[in-house]
Motif scaffolding. Structure first.
Motif, PDB file in Angstrom:
ATOM      1  N   THR A 159      -8.935 -33.992  86.774  1.00 48.35           N
ATOM      2  CA  THR A 159      -9.812 -34.701  85.844  1.00 48.35           C
ATOM      3  C   THR A 159      -9.398 -34.401  84.411  1.00 48.35           C
ATOM      4  O   THR A 159      -9.209 -33.244  84.036  1.00 48.35           O
ATOM      5  CB  THR A 159     -11.272 -34.263  86.053  1.00 48.35           C
ATOM      6  N   ALA A 160      -9.260 -35.477  83.614  1.00 47.63           N
ATOM      7  CA  ALA A 160      -8.899 -35.282  82.211  1.00 47.63           C
ATOM      8  C   ALA A 160     -10.079 -34.698  81.458  1.00 47.63           C
ATOM      9  O   ALA A 160     -11.209 -35.165  81.587  1.00 47.63           O
ATOM     10  CB  ALA A 160      -8.469 -36.608  81.595  1.00 47.63           C
ATOM     11  N   ARG A 161      -9.825 -33.663  80.677  1.00 44.48           N
ATOM     12  CA  ARG A 161     -10.867 -33.024  79.871  1.00 44.48           C
ATOM     13  C   ARG A 161     -10.486 -33.115  78.406  1.00 44.48           C
ATOM     14  O   ARG A 161      -9.339 -32.873  78.046  1.00 44.48           O
ATOM     15  CB  ARG A 161     -11.027 -31.547  80.263  1.00 44.48           C
ATOM     16  N   HIS A 162     -11.461 -33.447  77.589  1.00 41.26           N
ATOM     17  CA  HIS A 162     -11.233 -33.355  76.156  1.00 41.26           C
ATOM     18  C   HIS A 162     -11.215 -31.879  75.785  1.00 41.26           C
ATOM     19  O   HIS A 162     -11.894 -31.048  76.416  1.00 41.26           O
ATOM     20  CB  HIS A 162     -12.349 -34.090  75.411  1.00 41.26           C
ATOM     21  N   TRP A 163     -10.468 -31.534  74.763  1.00 42.85           N
ATOM     22  CA  TRP A 163     -10.311 -30.115  74.408  1.00 42.85           C
ATOM     23  C   TRP A 163     -11.650 -29.442  74.117  1.00 42.85           C
ATOM     24  O   TRP A 163     -11.816 -28.236  74.354  1.00 42.85           O
ATOM     25  CB  TRP A 163      -9.385 -29.959  73.205  1.00 42.85           C
ATOM     26  N   SER A 164     -12.648 -30.202  73.600  1.00 48.84           N
ATOM     27  CA  SER A 164     -13.924 -29.607  73.190  1.00 48.84           C
ATOM     28  C   SER A 164     -14.968 -29.585  74.292  1.00 48.84           C
ATOM     29  O   SER A 164     -16.061 -29.051  74.096  1.00 48.84           O
ATOM     30  CB  SER A 164     -14.493 -30.367  71.992  1.00 48.84           C
TER      31      SER A 164
END
Length: 658
Positions: free
Chosen positions: A2-7
């Protein structure tokens, strides 16, 4: 993957994969303890989604009196989870986890030393005893200074469902070794009678409940915000929701959409530290001064919120995750609440000459979480407004931390709240971290205050007042005190953009009456948290300078770390990547009405656009109900009112009374 945003908040899977690698390392011993895992935000910001994230966690080997800060990576599209480095940390200084606190309490209850002291007070069933391990920073006994220590407050319940915080066991102060889980010293200052009155507060305890009419909040068309992952958009605002072990709720990338332009305001906003000093020399109270975030952590103390109780209306909840004291991933269901609220009038004017009226109701978006720190409960409410303002409100409730008092005695430094129960005067300081980005990354801090014009030729009538602006040029100047008597406030200005009047676009920081520390200079209480001496601090951004009290404040050398140490570098602030640190202070001189559970107290601050826009940005907010709130709906009534009072109205006009 799953792609996660850095924040995005750290996930249970990320916690588990990194903790598993640490648990597989022999140096942590047979009984490891953990305190916190966090994304390394300064490095993660530059990464594309899905690449894995850099993290750091703290692990202890209590059997070897050792601790490390471990850095590593979570897994990503093209990498497996890995560990990079183990950096030794002074073993005394990691924070205390909730699991460690429970272990300490159980060990103390089983201690023959404490059992003997409790028996002197008629307490033989120690299963009804609570022992809360408290921070000892600054009060370590000299002969035990090399140990990882805590001291305990002791409470007794009459039954399993009793409010133990209403029955302090006065005079008993166990000093506890957190690694060996043993009482290494027990102070006994004498037997004082126990509280003779119940401190329960459940419904019906103090008589039948009153009648309260139902109040329903509905949004038939659903909420006005949209959520994609952890990104939120609402009424020209956008931001991202984060969560950390130490700070709890974090807001990232707060921006205002002004037409086609996306104008940043804050890179990051969070409650960075909480300091609670007690102002009583009583032997069971004088050591009470805690960094509730740095010595315990807001994340694990976050409460699960309930619809209809904590939050009303169309609610969006976010779960929160943290690492427990044994390295396990834990989830706080509904740890963060987001909802819209009606907030009275946004703007209004009645034209008494024509009878026309224009009014707009104000709506705000509220993002909140609650942290329960043993007896106290703290709510943190970030609000975004339709006129571009940002507000933080801190709500304090829960149960007072009380002490016992002898028959007939009067408390010298507090108030009586029940027979044989006194509540010391104390304070709560909330240090906020604002990574500012007003119209871009480069900002300055300007202090503004009011002054009477002293030149009589310019001020012949004595009423002329100047607003004097002072740019805070460098860090040594950036420790500022609030002063409502001089209308002091601060502007966070862009150094790259101006408005149509030629002024720097800015946001105004307005703080309420906030207290000062009354502890004597040089005292442990004063030296432990020197940042509470001022109400606003500012520094140039440095990724290593994360926390106003320093990375490891537990049993730290007093006053040698954190913001007062960083400012010695005296870096320039005009046109810097600016970090502003407001400090809110509540002075709590207790009332009898605060017992046995405290009605809300509030404190907060407000950021308002100040030249950020060319005019009121909320002119496009429509009437709440066009059938009832439009100008024409008032015309007949308004004109009749105007005709009936024409003479009165013109008289006002002639005397300049608009």
């Amino acid at each position: 993957m799953t792609a996660r945003h850095w924040s995005d908040p750290i996930t249970p899977a990320e916690i588990t994969e990194v903790a598993s690698l640490v648990l597989g390392d022999g140096r942590i011993g047979e009984h490891p303890r953990f305190w916190g895992i966090a994304v390394e935000e300064s490095l993660a910001r530059a990464l594309a989604d899905g690449q894995g994230r850099p993290v750091r966690l703290v692990v202890m080997n209590p059997d070897a009196h050792a601790a490390w800060e471990v850095t590593g990576w979570t897994s990503g599209i093209d990498r497996a989870a890995s560990l990079l480095a183990w950096t030794p940390v002074d073993a005394k200084r990691p924070g205390v986890s909730s699991d460690e606190a429970r272990m300490v309490a159980q060990a103390a209850r089983n201690s023959p030393v404490l059992k003997e002291a409790l028996a002197k007070r008629g307490i033989v069933d120690t299963s009804l005893v609570w022992v809360d391990p408290e921070s000892i920073t600054g009060f370590e006994p000299e002969d035990l200074a090399d140990r990882r220590l805590s001291w305990g407050t002791v409470w007794h319940r009459e039954s399993i469902d009793d409010n133990g915080y209403a029955r302090p066991v006065a005079g008993l102060v166990p000093i506890i070794d957190l690694e060996t889980l043993e009482i290494v010293r027990l102070e006994d200052h004498g037997v004082i009678p126990m509280a003779s009155e119940t401190g329960r507060y459940a419904s019906g305890t103090w008589g039948p409940d009153r009648t309260v009419a139902p109040l329903e909040i509905t949004q038939p068309e659903g909420p006005g915000f949209t959520v994609e992952g952890h990104e939120v958009r609402w009424q020209n605002w956008s931001f991202r929701i984060g969560f950390t072990h130490r700070e709890g709720l974090v807001l990232h990338d707060v921006a205002y959409h002004d037409g086609d332009a996306v104008r940043p305001v804050l890179d990051r906003a969070a409650i960075n530290e909480m300091y609670v000093p007690y102002l009583d020399s009583d032997p069971t109270a004088y050591r009470k001064n805690f960094f509730d975030w740095g010595e315990y952590g807001a994340g694990p103390l976050t409460a699960s919120l309930e619809l209809g109780c904590d939050c009303l209306g169309e609610i969006r909840y976010f779960d929160a995750h943290y690492i427990d004291g044994f390295g396990e991933a834990r989830t706080i269901t509904n740890g963060i609440c987001m909802h819209e609220e009606d907030d009275s009038i946004l703007w209004k004017h009645v034209n008494t000459r024509t009878g026309d009226s224009e009014v707009r109701r104000q709506r705000r978006l509220v993002i909140s979480f609650f942290a329960t720190v043993a007896n106290y409960d703290y709510g943190f409410y970030w609000s975004l407004y339709q006129d571009g303002a940002i507000e933080l409100e801190v709500k304090l409730t829960g149960i007072l931390s009380v002490s016992g008092i002898a028959d007939g005695a009067e408390p010298a430094y507090g108030r009586m709240v029940a027979p044989n129960v006194q509540a010391p005067t104390h304070q709560h300081y909330f240090a906020v971290r604002l990574d500012t980005a007003v119209d871009g990354p480069l900002n300055r801090l300007v202090e503004v205050h009011a002054e009477s014009e002293e030149d009589e030729t310019l001020n012949p009538y004595g009423n002329a007042v100047r607003m004097v602006s002072t740019t805070i040029a460098s860090e040594r100047e950036a420790a500022r005190a609030n002063d409502p008597a001089r209308a002091v406030h601060w502007r966070i200005e862009s150094t790259e953009h101006t408005n149509r009047y030629g002024d720097a676009t800015s946001f105004r920081l307005v703080m309420p009456n906030t207290t000062r520390l009354f502890a004597r200079p040089g005292s442990v209480v004063e030296r432990k948290a020197p940042f509470v001496a001022k109400h606003v601090w500012a520094t140039a951004y440095d990724p290593a300078e994360r926390f106003i009290a320093g990375d490891y404040p537990n049993q730290a050398p007093l006053g040698e770390e954190g913001i007062t140490a960083w400012q010695r570098a005296d870096r320039p602030l005009d046109g810097a990547r600016l970090v502003v640190w407001p400090v809110l202070g509540v002075h709590h001189y207790v009332r009898p009405e605060d017992w046995p559970v405290m009605p809300l107290q509030r404190i907060g601050f407000r950021m308002e656009p100040d030249g950020f826009f060319d005019r009121n940005p909320a002119l496009d907010v429509p009437p709440s109900n066009p059938a009832h709130c439009s100008p024409t709906s008032h015309a007949t009534h308004g004109h009749a009112q105007h005709d009936a009072h024409a003479a009165h109205g013109h008289a006002h006009h002639e005397h300049g009374m608009h």
